[in-house]
Each structure stands twice: as C-alpha cells, then as structure tokens.
Design a protein around this motif. Sequence first.
Motif, PDB file in Angstrom:
ATOM      1  N   LEU A  55      -3.432   1.221  -8.386  1.00  0.00           N
ATOM      2  CA  LEU A  55      -2.612   2.280  -7.822  1.00  0.00           C
ATOM      3  C   LEU A  55      -1.169   1.825  -7.684  1.00  0.00           C
ATOM      4  O   LEU A  55      -0.892   0.754  -7.150  1.00  0.00           O
ATOM      5  CB  LEU A  55      -3.145   2.685  -6.451  1.00  0.00           C
ATOM      6  N   LYS A  56      -0.267   2.632  -8.184  1.00  0.00           N
ATOM      7  CA  LYS A  56       1.154   2.320  -8.097  1.00  0.00           C
ATOM      8  C   LYS A  56       1.926   3.587  -7.790  1.00  0.00           C
ATOM      9  O   LYS A  56       1.498   4.694  -8.118  1.00  0.00           O
ATOM     10  CB  LYS A  56       1.674   1.724  -9.419  1.00  0.00           C
ATOM     11  N   THR A  57       3.089   3.412  -7.152  1.00  0.00           N
ATOM     12  CA  THR A  57       3.998   4.527  -7.001  1.00  0.00           C
ATOM     13  C   THR A  57       4.661   4.798  -8.347  1.00  0.00           C
ATOM     14  O   THR A  57       4.489   4.047  -9.306  1.00  0.00           O
ATOM     15  CB  THR A  57       5.082   4.215  -5.950  1.00  0.00           C
ATOM     16  N   ASP A  58       5.462   5.861  -8.384  1.00  0.00           N
ATOM     17  CA  ASP A  58       6.085   6.230  -9.657  1.00  0.00           C
ATOM     18  C   ASP A  58       7.059   5.170 -10.159  1.00  0.00           C
ATOM     19  O   ASP A  58       7.342   5.099 -11.349  1.00  0.00           O
ATOM     20  CB  ASP A  58       6.815   7.574  -9.487  1.00  0.00           C
ATOM     21  N   ASN A  59       7.578   4.328  -9.242  1.00  0.00           N
ATOM     22  CA  ASN A  59       8.498   3.274  -9.680  1.00  0.00           C
ATOM     23  C   ASN A  59       7.801   1.935  -9.883  1.00  0.00           C
ATOM     24  O   ASN A  59       8.458   0.904  -9.992  1.00  0.00           O
ATOM     25  CB  ASN A  59       9.659   3.132  -8.684  1.00  0.00           C
ATOM     26  N   GLY A  60       6.464   1.961  -9.895  1.00  0.00           N
ATOM     27  CA  GLY A  60       5.719   0.764 -10.256  1.00  0.00           C
ATOM     28  C   GLY A  60       5.249  -0.114  -9.122  1.00  0.00           C
ATOM     29  O   GLY A  60       4.574  -1.113  -9.351  1.00  0.00           O
ATOM     30  N   HIS A  61       5.570   0.239  -7.871  1.00  0.00           N
ATOM     31  CA  HIS A  61       5.140  -0.577  -6.738  1.00  0.00           C
ATOM     32  C   HIS A  61       3.668  -0.304  -6.427  1.00  0.00           C
ATOM     33  O   HIS A  61       3.234   0.846  -6.429  1.00  0.00           O
ATOM     34  CB  HIS A  61       5.981  -0.280  -5.500  1.00  0.00           C
ATOM     35  N   PRO A  62       2.878  -1.344  -6.144  1.00  0.00           N
ATOM     36  CA  PRO A  62       1.481  -1.133  -5.763  1.00  0.00           C
ATOM     37  C   PRO A  62       1.391  -0.423  -4.418  1.00  0.00           C
ATOM     38  O   PRO A  62       2.231  -0.610  -3.548  1.00  0.00           O
ATOM     39  CB  PRO A  62       0.921  -2.552  -5.680  1.00  0.00           C
ATOM     40  N   ILE A  63       0.363   0.406  -4.252  1.00  0.00           N
ATOM     41  CA  ILE A  63       0.184   1.142  -3.008  1.00  0.00           C
ATOM     42  C   ILE A  63      -1.269   1.040  -2.559  1.00  0.00           C
ATOM     43  O   ILE A  63      -2.165   0.718  -3.345  1.00  0.00           O
ATOM     44  CB  ILE A  63       0.561   2.633  -3.176  1.00  0.00           C
ATOM     45  N   LEU A  64      -1.474   1.323  -1.289  1.00  0.00           N
ATOM     46  CA  LEU A  64      -2.818   1.363  -0.752  1.00  0.00           C
ATOM     47  C   LEU A  64      -3.521   2.644  -1.182  1.00  0.00           C
ATOM     48  O   LEU A  64      -2.876   3.656  -1.467  1.00  0.00           O
ATOM     49  CB  LEU A  64      -2.770   1.305   0.777  1.00  0.00           C
ATOM     50  N   ARG A  65      -4.837   2.606  -1.212  1.00  0.00           N
ATOM     51  CA  ARG A  65      -5.584   3.838  -1.445  1.00  0.00           C
ATOM     52  C   ARG A  65      -5.398   4.755  -0.241  1.00  0.00           C
ATOM     53  O   ARG A  65      -5.246   4.302   0.888  1.00  0.00           O
ATOM     54  CB  ARG A  65      -7.068   3.527  -1.666  1.00  0.00           C
ATOM     55  N   PRO A  66      -5.442   6.055  -0.465  1.00  0.00           N
ATOM     56  CA  PRO A  66      -5.200   6.973   0.655  1.00  0.00           C
ATOM     57  C   PRO A  66      -6.372   7.031   1.625  1.00  0.00           C
ATOM     58  O   PRO A  66      -7.534   6.899   1.226  1.00  0.00           O
ATOM     59  CB  PRO A  66      -5.018   8.325  -0.048  1.00  0.00           C
ATOM     60  N   ASP A  67      -6.041   7.246   2.883  1.00  0.00           N
ATOM     61  CA  ASP A  67      -7.064   7.624   3.848  1.00  0.00           C
ATOM     62  C   ASP A  67      -7.360   9.109   3.607  1.00  0.00           C
ATOM     63  O   ASP A  67      -6.487   9.853   3.143  1.00  0.00           O
ATOM     64  CB  ASP A  67      -6.540   7.403   5.270  1.00  0.00           C
ATOM     65  N   ILE A  68      -8.567   9.537   3.918  1.00  0.00           N
ATOM     66  CA  ILE A  68      -8.950  10.932   3.721  1.00  0.00           C
ATOM     67  C   ILE A  68      -9.197  11.569   5.081  1.00  0.00           C
ATOM     68  O   ILE A  68     -10.036  11.106   5.858  1.00  0.00           O
ATOM     69  CB  ILE A  68     -10.213  11.061   2.847  1.00  0.00           C
ATOM     70  N   ILE A  69      -8.456  12.630   5.370  1.00  0.00           N
ATOM     71  CA  ILE A  69      -8.681  13.407   6.581  1.00  0.00           C
ATOM     72  C   ILE A  69      -9.544  14.598   6.209  1.00  0.00           C
ATOM     73  O   ILE A  69      -9.105  15.504   5.495  1.00  0.00           O
ATOM     74  CB  ILE A  69      -7.357  13.882   7.209  1.00  0.00           C
ATOM     75  N   THR A  70     -10.782  14.577   6.655  1.00  0.00           N
ATOM     76  CA  THR A  70     -11.685  15.692   6.358  1.00  0.00           C
ATOM     77  C   THR A  70     -11.331  16.879   7.255  1.00  0.00           C
ATOM     78  O   THR A  70     -10.596  16.749   8.239  1.00  0.00           O
ATOM     79  CB  THR A  70     -13.146  15.285   6.576  1.00  0.00           C
ATOM     80  N   GLU A  71     -11.864  18.022   6.913  1.00  0.00           N
ATOM     81  CA  GLU A  71     -11.531  19.254   7.631  1.00  0.00           C
ATOM     82  C   GLU A  71     -11.911  19.126   9.106  1.00  0.00           C
ATOM     83  O   GLU A  71     -13.096  19.058   9.456  1.00  0.00           O
ATOM     84  CB  GLU A  71     -12.257  20.439   7.006  1.00  0.00           C
ATOM     85  N   SER A 113      -2.223   7.545  10.141  1.00  0.00           N
ATOM     86  CA  SER A 113      -0.887   6.968  10.003  1.00  0.00           C
ATOM     87  C   SER A 113      -0.798   5.563  10.575  1.00  0.00           C
ATOM     88  O   SER A 113       0.020   4.756  10.119  1.00  0.00           O
ATOM     89  CB  SER A 113       0.142   7.869  10.697  1.00  0.00           C
ATOM     90  N   CYS A 114      -1.630   5.245  11.562  1.00  0.00           N
ATOM     91  CA  CYS A 114      -1.541   3.923  12.182  1.00  0.00           C
ATOM     92  C   CYS A 114      -2.043   2.826  11.252  1.00  0.00           C
ATOM     93  O   CYS A 114      -1.900   1.640  11.541  1.00  0.00           O
ATOM     94  CB  CYS A 114      -2.309   3.891  13.497  1.00  0.00           C
ATOM     95  N   GLN A 115      -2.615   3.209  10.115  1.00  0.00           N
ATOM     96  CA  GLN A 115      -3.090   2.227   9.145  1.00  0.00           C
ATOM     97  C   GLN A 115      -1.985   1.753   8.209  1.00  0.00           C
ATOM     98  O   GLN A 115      -2.224   0.966   7.296  1.00  0.00           O
ATOM     99  CB  GLN A 115      -4.236   2.835   8.310  1.00  0.00           C
ATOM    100  N   ASP A 116      -0.764   2.256   8.386  1.00  0.00           N
ATOM    101  CA  ASP A 116       0.386   1.881   7.555  1.00  0.00           C
ATOM    102  C   ASP A 116       0.189   2.244   6.093  1.00  0.00           C
ATOM    103  O   ASP A 116       0.741   1.612   5.203  1.00  0.00           O
ATOM    104  CB  ASP A 116       0.681   0.374   7.663  1.00  0.00           C
ATOM    105  N   GLY A 117      -0.613   3.253   5.850  1.00  0.00           N
ATOM    106  CA  GLY A 117      -0.825   3.710   4.487  1.00  0.00           C
ATOM    107  C   GLY A 117      -0.401   5.164   4.345  1.00  0.00           C
ATOM    108  O   GLY A 117       0.565   5.603   4.962  1.00  0.00           O
ATOM    109  N   TRP A 118      -1.139   5.907   3.560  1.00  0.00           N
ATOM    110  CA  TRP A 118      -0.849   7.319   3.385  1.00  0.00           C
ATOM    111  C   TRP A 118      -2.182   8.052   3.349  1.00  0.00           C
ATOM    112  O   TRP A 118      -3.247   7.435   3.330  1.00  0.00           O
ATOM    113  CB  TRP A 118      -0.031   7.566   2.117  1.00  0.00           C
TER     114      TRP A 118
END
Length: 237
Positions: A55-71, A113-118
């Motif tokens: 997983l990378k951002t559009d400029n090539g930086h690695p990113i964390l996998r997203p957390d999933i907020i269920t309904e 959000s407290c996980q410092d991810g997205w």
Amino acid sequence: MQLIGMMNVILEKKREVTMTERQQPPNIYIVGAQCTGKTTLVKALEKHFSSDGSLKTDNGHPILRPDIITEVARGVLKEHSFIADDITSSPARALALQDLILKAQVQAEAAASCQDGWFISDRSGADPVVYAKKYVSDAAARDLLLSPEWLELKKGMERSVVIVCEAGADWLTDDGVRLMPESKDAWIGFHRLFCACLDDWGVGYEVLPSSITVLEDRIDAVLGFWLAKQRRGLDAT
C-alpha cells in the motif's frame, strides 16, 4: 545560539508533521440512501486493501491499511431496542435514534483516528441528520447540525473522500433490519435529498452511479476518487 538551536528544532518538527500529514491518505466515507450497496462496497474495499501487500499513497509513500468503521446504526438499534419502523411511526423515537447514531459515529471515528492511520466508514455523521430531516422535521435536523458532534464530524468529512452511492439499481432487497423505501421513486428521491443536504452543508462528495453494477468497477471508481483527492492534497501543500 540557544535560541537559534531551538528554532531549528521547531522547524524540523514542523517539517516532520507536514510530511506525516502528506503521507496520511484521506479517509473514505461510503454514504447514501438505504439499499444502495454501501456495506457490500465497504467489505470489498476492505478485502482490496487487505490483499494488497504494498500500500502506497499517490506519491509513493507506504501507508497503513485502513481501519474499517462498520455501520454504527445497527449496533444502536440493537443496544437501545429500536426497530426500523420507529423511524416512520414515531418522530420522537426517530429523533432519539438519530441522535444516538450521531454520537456513536463520533465514538467510532475517535477510536479509529487514535490508531494514527486512516479509515473507511460505512455511513457518516451526515446520515442521521438527513434521516432526521426526512422523517422528523427541518427543525430537528437543524438542531443536530448545531451539535458539537456534527461540527466535529463535518471537519473530518471535509478532509475526506465522501462517496454517495446512487439509488436506482435492481438489487433492492429487504433484510428485515433496514428501513425500506416506499417505492423506487421515493428511493431515488431520498438520494437526491441526501445530495442536496451535502450541498447545503458545504460537504464535497462524489456520486457513484447506480449504472456501475459490477463490484470490481465500483471499487475502481472509489479508488479513482481517492487517488484524485490525494493529488489535490499534495498540490495544496
């Protein structure tokens, strides 16, 4: 000299924060009228990001996998003994339900959000406000719009990718939990109300057309919007 040294440290910290913000991808909200494939799409996106090993951002930086907020609404319905019919049969219970859903969304996003991810969220803070406007009153919706919960959630949505799934596809089915539209026209009308509310509130969004029915194509469309949001964010820094 000490002052100069401290200024250099402060500037370096600011550069570190800026780089972190640039590397942080925008969150994704999947929203809209009932029965438009939102949860199916969120689950498919979760699988997509889980299976991608680089997983990378559009400029090539690695990113964390997203957390999933269920309904969160389903949990609120169960915990507080609401049923879907309460939305249409009792304005007081309908408003109480939407207020609880709004608060639950705040808690879910804070935890993610407290996980410092997205995160990718199945619904948003906008959903209960739109439902309040539709099934309670304009005044009820205005009260929710003035709440600290909505004001906080709106800030997050403005920095994110908001995908409104268009109503009108042929997959409308009753699962016994969600509120069903009275007709296809009412279903499409609710979608238009949702978009009009986001317009009025100044929340940007993209519509995922109901004509895109193949799940892989729907994923590609969302990813396209997501990458475009990243590019705009980088251009602004």
